[in-house]
Design a protein around this motif. Structure first.
Motif, PDB file in Angstrom:
ATOM      1  N   GLU A 157       0.856  -1.181   0.000  1.00  0.00           N
ATOM      2  CA  GLU A 157       0.000   0.000   0.000  1.00  0.00           C
ATOM      3  C   GLU A 157       0.893   1.234   0.000  1.00  0.00           C
ATOM      4  O   GLU A 157       1.759   1.393   0.867  1.00  0.00           O
ATOM      5  CB  GLU A 157      -0.871   0.005   1.251  1.00  0.00           C
ATOM      6  CG  GLU A 157      -1.683   1.266   1.468  1.00  0.00           C
ATOM      7  CD  GLU A 157      -2.319   1.312   2.841  1.00  0.00           C
ATOM      8  OE1 GLU A 157      -3.354   1.987   2.975  1.00  0.00           O
ATOM      9  OE2 GLU A 157      -1.787   0.688   3.784  1.00  0.00           O
ATOM     10  N   ALA A 158       0.715   2.106  -0.986  1.00  0.00           N
ATOM     11  CA  ALA A 158       1.543   3.307  -1.084  1.00  0.00           C
ATOM     12  C   ALA A 158       1.261   4.258   0.069  1.00  0.00           C
ATOM     13  O   ALA A 158       0.103   4.492   0.426  1.00  0.00           O
ATOM     14  CB  ALA A 158       1.296   4.011  -2.408  1.00  0.00           C
ATOM     15  N   SER A 215       3.695   7.249   0.352  1.00  0.00           N
ATOM     16  CA  SER A 215       4.140   8.515  -0.223  1.00  0.00           C
ATOM     17  C   SER A 215       5.207   8.268  -1.268  1.00  0.00           C
ATOM     18  O   SER A 215       5.810   7.196  -1.319  1.00  0.00           O
ATOM     19  CB  SER A 215       4.678   9.450   0.868  1.00  0.00           C
ATOM     20  OG  SER A 215       5.720   8.818   1.587  1.00  0.00           O
ATOM     21  N   VAL A 216       5.427   9.270  -2.100  1.00  0.00           N
ATOM     22  CA  VAL A 216       6.555   9.266  -3.035  1.00  0.00           C
ATOM     23  C   VAL A 216       7.213  10.634  -2.978  1.00  0.00           C
ATOM     24  O   VAL A 216       6.544  11.660  -2.821  1.00  0.00           O
ATOM     25  CB  VAL A 216       6.130   8.952  -4.494  1.00  0.00           C
ATOM     26  CG1 VAL A 216       5.655   7.534  -4.641  1.00  0.00           C
ATOM     27  CG2 VAL A 216       5.086   9.936  -4.998  1.00  0.00           C
ATOM     28  N   SER A 252      10.097   5.833  -3.327  1.00  0.00           N
ATOM     29  CA  SER A 252       8.895   5.197  -2.784  1.00  0.00           C
ATOM     30  C   SER A 252       8.946   4.988  -1.277  1.00  0.00           C
ATOM     31  O   SER A 252      10.015   4.901  -0.667  1.00  0.00           O
ATOM     32  CB  SER A 252       8.691   3.839  -3.457  1.00  0.00           C
ATOM     33  OG  SER A 252       9.774   2.971  -3.158  1.00  0.00           O
ATOM     34  N   GLY A 269       6.129   2.556   1.234  1.00  0.00           N
ATOM     35  CA  GLY A 269       4.849   1.887   1.350  1.00  0.00           C
ATOM     36  C   GLY A 269       4.796   0.982   2.566  1.00  0.00           C
ATOM     37  O   GLY A 269       5.777   0.832   3.296  1.00  0.00           O
ATOM     38  N   PHE A 320       5.917   4.110  -8.580  1.00  0.00           N
ATOM     39  CA  PHE A 320       5.301   3.838  -7.283  1.00  0.00           C
ATOM     40  C   PHE A 320       4.255   4.876  -6.893  1.00  0.00           C
ATOM     41  O   PHE A 320       3.713   4.797  -5.791  1.00  0.00           O
ATOM     42  CB  PHE A 320       6.386   3.765  -6.221  1.00  0.00           C
ATOM     43  CG  PHE A 320       7.427   2.711  -6.488  1.00  0.00           C
ATOM     44  CD1 PHE A 320       7.108   1.365  -6.423  1.00  0.00           C
ATOM     45  CD2 PHE A 320       8.738   3.065  -6.817  1.00  0.00           C
ATOM     46  CE1 PHE A 320       8.064   0.385  -6.669  1.00  0.00           C
ATOM     47  CE2 PHE A 320       9.703   2.101  -7.062  1.00  0.00           C
ATOM     48  CZ  PHE A 320       9.361   0.752  -6.992  1.00  0.00           C
ATOM     49  N   ASP A 333      -1.838   3.799  -5.784  1.00  0.00           N
ATOM     50  CA  ASP A 333      -2.330   3.357  -4.473  1.00  0.00           C
ATOM     51  C   ASP A 333      -1.678   2.074  -3.983  1.00  0.00           C
ATOM     52  O   ASP A 333      -1.374   1.930  -2.806  1.00  0.00           O
ATOM     53  CB  ASP A 333      -3.850   3.145  -4.528  1.00  0.00           C
ATOM     54  CG  ASP A 333      -4.615   4.456  -4.575  1.00  0.00           C
ATOM     55  OD1 ASP A 333      -4.097   5.458  -4.049  1.00  0.00           O
ATOM     56  OD2 ASP A 333      -5.713   4.484  -5.141  1.00  0.00           O
ATOM     57  N   ARG A 334      -1.489   1.116  -4.882  1.00  0.00           N
ATOM     58  CA  ARG A 334      -0.870  -0.154  -4.525  1.00  0.00           C
ATOM     59  C   ARG A 334       0.119  -0.561  -5.611  1.00  0.00           C
ATOM     60  O   ARG A 334      -0.092  -0.278  -6.796  1.00  0.00           O
ATOM     61  CB  ARG A 334      -1.939  -1.258  -4.335  1.00  0.00           C
ATOM     62  CG  ARG A 334      -2.674  -1.143  -2.998  1.00  0.00           C
ATOM     63  CD  ARG A 334      -3.852  -2.106  -2.907  1.00  0.00           C
ATOM     64  NE  ARG A 334      -4.904  -1.753  -3.864  1.00  0.00           N
ATOM     65  CZ  ARG A 334      -5.787  -0.783  -3.669  1.00  0.00           C
ATOM     66  NH1 ARG A 334      -5.757  -0.064  -2.580  1.00  0.00           N
ATOM     67  NH2 ARG A 334      -6.713  -0.534  -4.580  1.00  0.00           N
ATOM     68  N   TRP A 335       1.189  -1.218  -5.176  1.00  0.00           N
ATOM     69  CA  TRP A 335       2.181  -1.718  -6.117  1.00  0.00           C
ATOM     70  C   TRP A 335       2.753  -3.027  -5.605  1.00  0.00           C
ATOM     71  O   TRP A 335       2.530  -3.404  -4.448  1.00  0.00           O
ATOM     72  CB  TRP A 335       3.292  -0.706  -6.384  1.00  0.00           C
ATOM     73  CG  TRP A 335       3.697   0.211  -5.269  1.00  0.00           C
ATOM     74  CD1 TRP A 335       3.141   1.414  -4.953  1.00  0.00           C
ATOM     75  CD2 TRP A 335       4.789   0.033  -4.338  1.00  0.00           C
ATOM     76  NE1 TRP A 335       3.796   1.995  -3.882  1.00  0.00           N
ATOM     77  CE2 TRP A 335       4.814   1.176  -3.497  1.00  0.00           C
ATOM     78  CE3 TRP A 335       5.753  -0.964  -4.144  1.00  0.00           C
ATOM     79  CZ2 TRP A 335       5.753   1.342  -2.481  1.00  0.00           C
ATOM     80  CZ3 TRP A 335       6.696  -0.813  -3.134  1.00  0.00           C
ATOM     81  CH2 TRP A 335       6.682   0.331  -2.315  1.00  0.00           C
TER      82      TRP A 335
END
Length: 345
Positions: free
Chosen positions: A30-31, A33-34, A64, A66, A121, A124-126
């Motif tokens: 779950e992201a 921040s970037v 990234s 997460g 990234f 929302d999700r990666w």
């Protein structure tokens, strides 16, 4: 956050972006921040960038942070903080990629999240393959997106120390040119090595001078040629052609100059190349370039950030912008050091 590579000002938020496919990796994240850097701005301007095969848009974001949602491999646990390594080895692979040194890829067929042929990234999700997932101490939750620029600096110091080992080497003085995120992190890692650190930048106001002094380092705004010392090590982090040439001439005997800033090109400077050649040869100096990082450097960077003063690291983040206000995040402001796009809590 997506762009059409090569098309200026094509940045847009896609709210119905599909879930990351399982083939991207076993670890679902779950992201949080970037971080945003100059590379992102250049991609948005259409200067470069490459979408993954079969699609016309590239998801941005290579700095990234997460939180793990699931990891059936057992490498990490749900709830762990994680960052994704940006560069992946080429498929051939070249001799360096074959041994995990993909930062030194020789044939240029590497891929990079958010830059070249891999989705970034800023979504929302990666997903990640376990070997490209770097776990972080929970104390780094507010600043973990700094790991990517810190990995670049960790590589630079790794190579500086390898070059220094060619002879009896006892460096004392470090000059860092540029007080952006890379320069400030380079200064941090220099102070962690117990060296006398000097940082040169043109800003006389804003947060940069105090951030340097908080490290116990010395801040300068004069031209390189006016400094009253010859550094043993220089980390050049501006890419400004005149500064690059000046630091090459300023390094002391057996000095090492690491170039991390990338020049835009297209500018001609009248310069005495013969005098520079004479100085480099007669003083046994080394000038080299450094970019990207491999797994070893990411791990070293994670250790360095964990040891650092967390409030100081937090001060590098000058703006945090929620993803729904993304246009503000990608619009530079005068006192920006690191701008962060927040996806979650």
């Amino acid at each position: 956050m997506t762009v059409t590579p090569g098309v200026a000002d094509s940045l847009r938020l896609v709210e119905d972006h599909p879930e990351p496919p399982p083939e991207e990796g076993a670890i679902l994240v779950e992201a949080l921040s970037v971080g945003i850097c100059g590379t992102d701005h250049e991609i948005i301007a259409g200067h470069y960038g490459e979408a993954p095969p079969g699609v016309d848009r590239l998801v941005l974001g290579h700095e990234s942070l997460g939180r793990v949602l699931e990891d059936p491999s057992g490498t990490l646990q749900p709830g762990d903080l994680v960052a994704g390594i940006v560069r992946h080895p080429d498929p051939v692979p070249c001799p360096n990629c074959a041994v995990g040194e993909w930062d030194m890829c020789r044939n240029g067929r590497f891929t990079e999240h958010g830059i070249k042929a891999l989705p970034g990234f800023a979504r929302d999700r990666w997903r990640l393959q376990p070997r490209f997932a770097v776990g972080l101490d929970r104390a780094l939750a507010p600043v973990g997106m700094l790991l990517e620029p810190a990995s670049v600096v960790a590589k630079a110091w790794d190579h500086i120390e390898r070059i220094g080992a060619r002879a009896e080497w006892q460096p004392q003085t470090v000059l860092v040119t540029g007080a952006g995120p890379i320069g400030l992190l380079a200064a941090l890692l220099a102070t962690q090595r117990g060296l006398a650190v000097h940082v040169l930048d043109r800003n006389t106001t804003g947060p940069k001078p105090e951030l340097v002094r908080a490290l116990g380092a010395t801040y300068h705004t004069v031209p390189v040629s006016e400094l009253d010392f010859e550094p043993d090590v220089v980390l050049e982090c501006t890419g400004a052609p005149a500064v690059v040439l000046d630091v090459m001439c300023k390094a002391g005997p057996t000095g090492i100059v690491c170039l991390t800033g990338v020049s835009s090109g297209g500018r001609t400077i009248d310069f005495d190349a013969g005098a520079l050649n004479r100085s480099l040869v007669l003083e046994n100096n080394v000038v080299f370039g450094s970019v990207n990082a491999n797994r070893r450097h990411w791990d070293l960077a994670a250790e360095a950030l964990t040891r650092a003063d967390q409030s100081w690291l937090g001060s590098l983040i000058t703006r945090r912008v929620p993803v729904e206000a993304y246009a503000r995040a990608y619009a530079p402001e005068p006192d920006d050091i690191k701008v962060v796009l927040d996806f979650g809590s």
